[in-house]
Design a protein around this motif. Structure first.
Motif, PDB file in Angstrom:
ATOM      1  N   PRO A 196       6.769  52.436  48.334  1.00 56.95           N
ATOM      2  CA  PRO A 196       5.871  51.942  47.273  1.00 56.95           C
ATOM      3  C   PRO A 196       5.330  50.542  47.596  1.00 56.95           C
ATOM      4  O   PRO A 196       6.065  49.688  48.101  1.00 56.95           O
ATOM      5  CB  PRO A 196       6.777  51.912  46.037  1.00 56.95           C
ATOM      6  CG  PRO A 196       7.830  52.943  46.328  1.00 56.95           C
ATOM      7  CD  PRO A 196       8.058  52.881  47.799  1.00 56.95           C
ATOM      8  N   ASP A 197       4.050  50.314  47.286  1.00 59.29           N
ATOM      9  CA  ASP A 197       3.402  49.044  47.615  1.00 59.29           C
ATOM     10  C   ASP A 197       4.084  47.849  46.965  1.00 59.29           C
ATOM     11  O   ASP A 197       4.116  46.757  47.545  1.00 59.29           O
ATOM     12  CB  ASP A 197       1.925  49.072  47.192  1.00 59.29           C
ATOM     13  CG  ASP A 197       1.079  49.896  48.149  1.00 59.29           C
ATOM     14  OD1 ASP A 197       1.557  50.175  49.266  1.00 59.29           O
ATOM     15  OD2 ASP A 197      -0.044  50.276  47.779  1.00 59.29           O
ATOM     16  N   ASP A 198       4.622  48.020  45.749  1.00 59.78           N
ATOM     17  CA  ASP A 198       5.240  46.879  45.072  1.00 59.78           C
ATOM     18  C   ASP A 198       6.498  46.407  45.789  1.00 59.78           C
ATOM     19  O   ASP A 198       6.891  45.231  45.676  1.00 59.78           O
ATOM     20  CB  ASP A 198       5.563  47.215  43.612  1.00 59.78           C
ATOM     21  CG  ASP A 198       6.515  48.396  43.472  1.00 59.78           C
ATOM     22  OD1 ASP A 198       6.531  49.261  44.374  1.00 59.78           O
ATOM     23  OD2 ASP A 198       7.249  48.453  42.466  1.00 59.78           O
ATOM     24  N   ILE A 199       7.109  47.287  46.574  1.00 57.20           N
ATOM     25  CA  ILE A 199       8.264  46.905  47.396  1.00 57.20           C
ATOM     26  C   ILE A 199       7.789  46.415  48.756  1.00 57.20           C
ATOM     27  O   ILE A 199       8.229  45.379  49.256  1.00 57.20           O
ATOM     28  CB  ILE A 199       9.244  48.086  47.557  1.00 57.20           C
ATOM     29  CG1 ILE A 199       9.850  48.461  46.201  1.00 57.20           C
ATOM     30  CG2 ILE A 199      10.337  47.756  48.580  1.00 57.20           C
ATOM     31  CD1 ILE A 199      10.779  49.664  46.257  1.00 57.20           C
ATOM     32  N   LEU A 200       6.869  47.150  49.350  1.00 56.70           N
ATOM     33  CA  LEU A 200       6.384  46.824  50.690  1.00 56.70           C
ATOM     34  C   LEU A 200       5.706  45.448  50.733  1.00 56.70           C
ATOM     35  O   LEU A 200       5.862  44.698  51.697  1.00 56.70           O
ATOM     36  CB  LEU A 200       5.396  47.900  51.141  1.00 56.70           C
ATOM     37  CG  LEU A 200       4.992  47.912  52.609  1.00 56.70           C
ATOM     38  CD1 LEU A 200       6.197  48.163  53.493  1.00 56.70           C
ATOM     39  CD2 LEU A 200       3.935  48.974  52.847  1.00 56.70           C
ATOM     40  N   GLU A 210      15.884  47.905  45.877  1.00 57.04           N
ATOM     41  CA  GLU A 210      14.612  47.884  46.596  1.00 57.04           C
ATOM     42  C   GLU A 210      14.834  47.935  48.105  1.00 57.04           C
ATOM     43  O   GLU A 210      14.109  48.623  48.820  1.00 57.04           O
ATOM     44  CB  GLU A 210      13.829  46.622  46.223  1.00 57.04           C
ATOM     45  CG  GLU A 210      13.271  46.640  44.810  1.00 57.04           C
ATOM     46  CD  GLU A 210      12.691  45.305  44.401  1.00 57.04           C
ATOM     47  OE1 GLU A 210      11.811  45.279  43.521  1.00 57.04           O
ATOM     48  OE2 GLU A 210      13.142  44.264  44.945  1.00 57.04           O
ATOM     49  N   PHE A 211      15.869  47.229  48.569  1.00 60.79           N
ATOM     50  CA  PHE A 211      16.145  47.230  50.003  1.00 60.79           C
ATOM     51  C   PHE A 211      16.605  48.609  50.472  1.00 60.79           C
ATOM     52  O   PHE A 211      16.279  49.048  51.577  1.00 60.79           O
ATOM     53  CB  PHE A 211      17.185  46.172  50.353  1.00 60.79           C
ATOM     54  CG  PHE A 211      17.390  45.995  51.825  1.00 60.79           C
ATOM     55  CD1 PHE A 211      16.337  45.615  52.650  1.00 60.79           C
ATOM     56  CD2 PHE A 211      18.631  46.223  52.413  1.00 60.79           C
ATOM     57  CE1 PHE A 211      16.520  45.459  54.014  1.00 60.79           C
ATOM     58  CE2 PHE A 211      18.818  46.072  53.775  1.00 60.79           C
ATOM     59  CZ  PHE A 211      17.750  45.689  54.580  1.00 60.79           C
ATOM     60  N   ALA A 212      17.354  49.289  49.616  1.00 65.78           N
ATOM     61  CA  ALA A 212      17.805  50.650  49.950  1.00 65.78           C
ATOM     62  C   ALA A 212      16.596  51.576  50.133  1.00 65.78           C
ATOM     63  O   ALA A 212      16.578  52.431  51.030  1.00 65.78           O
ATOM     64  CB  ALA A 212      18.720  51.174  48.852  1.00 65.78           C
ATOM     65  N   ILE A 213      15.583  51.393  49.294  1.00 69.81           N
ATOM     66  CA  ILE A 213      14.354  52.188  49.422  1.00 69.81           C
ATOM     67  C   ILE A 213      13.603  51.798  50.691  1.00 69.81           C
ATOM     68  O   ILE A 213      13.116  52.658  51.439  1.00 69.81           O
ATOM     69  CB  ILE A 213      13.461  51.989  48.182  1.00 69.81           C
ATOM     70  CG1 ILE A 213      14.151  52.560  46.934  1.00 69.81           C
ATOM     71  CG2 ILE A 213      12.094  52.649  48.388  1.00 69.81           C
ATOM     72  CD1 ILE A 213      13.445  52.227  45.634  1.00 69.81           C
ATOM     73  N   MET A 214      13.515  50.493  50.967  1.00 69.59           N
ATOM     74  CA  MET A 214      12.810  50.003  52.149  1.00 69.59           C
ATOM     75  C   MET A 214      13.440  50.541  53.433  1.00 69.59           C
ATOM     76  O   MET A 214      12.731  50.895  54.386  1.00 69.59           O
ATOM     77  CB  MET A 214      12.821  48.473  52.169  1.00 69.59           C
ATOM     78  CG  MET A 214      12.201  47.854  53.420  1.00 69.59           C
ATOM     79  SD  MET A 214      10.443  48.200  53.571  1.00 69.59           S
ATOM     80  CE  MET A 214       9.796  46.797  52.674  1.00 69.59           C
TER      81      MET A 214
END
Length: 397
Positions: A196-200, A210-214
């Protein structure tokens, strides 16, 4: 590591690389000097100084001779040979770099829309990078150092591919292998398009969730490259570039022998480029600062021998680095000098003591008539300099 005069070299010492020479010798591989004959071969080939690893010196009285490898059997062609000048190559290299950025944007768009990426275009781009590197690697190396603060997502993969091409060439890999490595490096972060852009694009530190998703981007990259049919080596580079030798990396927690030489190479390059990149929310490290941080991760996270080779390959002051000389002049390292890494050609344009611009001129620090030397790598922010503007106006043909 320790640098010694060739006359100090003794049988049983482990040679990492040639530091200073009068000829064009390339160490065939790192290894132990077998006997006086091996040392004499180096001397007769013009080697003046070598770097050794004192921790690996063998006590020959306790070592079987057959396990001691001779470092060099004969003089090899200079791997840094440049068939064209950096000035002649820069224009074409810039055009190639911009086209590669457009290709990355198109690939991100294709994946978002559910279309497969055109792998042939990426292979063609990687091939172009390699051609440029073999003509004169300083051109693309310079471009990889001078980039936009808000262009990291696109430019990082390009820079990793360029540095991988240079590193693989330095290690003597064949053309076909270098192409697969360079193409895999171009695509190593392609999986980020599924984040997702809000994380990226988040400028602050990521939360644990968020880091787990990244971290999942490496899995996505692996699957995308594997499905493209590019090859297993490229898929490994894409999927495993965040893995570490001690198993602390992600996403698969691979370790040790599970990580190939190619993965170990890209992990070093990936971190180096990330550390030295200027971004909207942070100023990048100087190359020397980045090297120190990488060294701190050896041997647990990174392969120390490969890191040494990488440093030898691009130099302590890589092309494109802003430096200050002892004379207080400031300029960009414009051309490398592999036989004497601390004496490159610097394109000076500013006086740090008097704080004003000076006439642009090339200073070849290896010229005996030049009474000057490198003082330190500096950041353009220290002097309010616009490095990109200078590059475009003063370095491009």
């Amino acid at each position: 590591m320790k640098t010694i005069n060739i006359k100090e070299l003794q049988p049983g010492m482990f040679v990492v690389g040639v530091i200073k020479q009068a000829g064009h010798v390339r160490v065939k591989n790192q290894g132990w000097v077998r006997d006086e004959k091996g040392i004499n071969n180096l001397i007769h080939s013009g080697v003046l100084e070598v770097e050794i690893d004192p921790d690996k010196t063998l006590d020959q009285s306790k070592t079987e001779p057959e396990i001691i490898e001779e470092v060099i059997t004969s003089a090899k062609p200079d791997p840094w040979h440049k068939s064209v000048s950096v000035e002649a190559e820069l224009g074409q290299a810039v055009k190639m770099y911009e086209q590669a950025k457009q290709l990355q944007e198109k690939a991100f768009s294709d994946i978002k829309e559910g279309r497969k990426i055109d792998i042939a275009e990426f292979k063609e781009t990687a091939s172009g990078f390699i051609d440029s590197v073999f003509r004169n690697q300083d051109a693309l190396a310079c471009i990889a150092r001078i980039r936009e603060k808000d262009g990291y997502l696109l430019e990082h993969s390009l820079n990793v591919s360029i540095l991988m091409s240079i590193f693989a060439k330095h290690l003597g890999f064949d053309r076909e292998l270098i192409e697969e490595l360079a193409t895999g490096a171009l695509l190593h972060d392609i999986g980020k398009i599924k984040i997702p852009d809000d994380i990226l694009q988040k400028p602050d530190k990521l939360s644990e969730n968020e880091f787990a998703i990244m971290r999942e981007h490496a899995k996505y990259s692996h699957d995308i490259v594997k499905d493209s049919g590019l090859g297993e080596i490229a898929a490994e580079i894409a999927g495993f570039h965040h893995e570490r030798l001690d198993g602390t990396g992600y996403p698969y927690a691979k370790q040790g022998d599970e990580l190939s030489q190619y993965v170990r190479m890209v992990s070093i390059i990936d971190v180096y480029d990330a550390l030295t990149a200027d971004r909207v929310y942070k100023v990048g490290m100087t190359p020397i600062q980045a090297f120190k941080k990488l060294r701190a991760g050896c041997p647990h996270e990174f392969d120390g021998d490969l890191l040494n080779q990488f440093i030898h390959c691009i130099g302590m002051y890589p092309v494109g680095t802003l430096v200050k000389l002892k004379s207080h002049r400031v300029g960009i390292v414009a051309a490398s000098n592999p036989t004497s890494p601390l004496q490159p050609i610097v394109k000076v344009f500013y006086n740090a003591k008097n704080m004003f611009h000076v006439e642009v001129r090339d200073v070849d620090l290896s010229d005996k008539r030049i009474d000057d030397e490198l003082d330190a790598a500096v950041k353009p922010e220290e002097f309010g300099l616009d490095l990109i503007k200078f590059f475009r106006h003063s370095m491009l043909p």
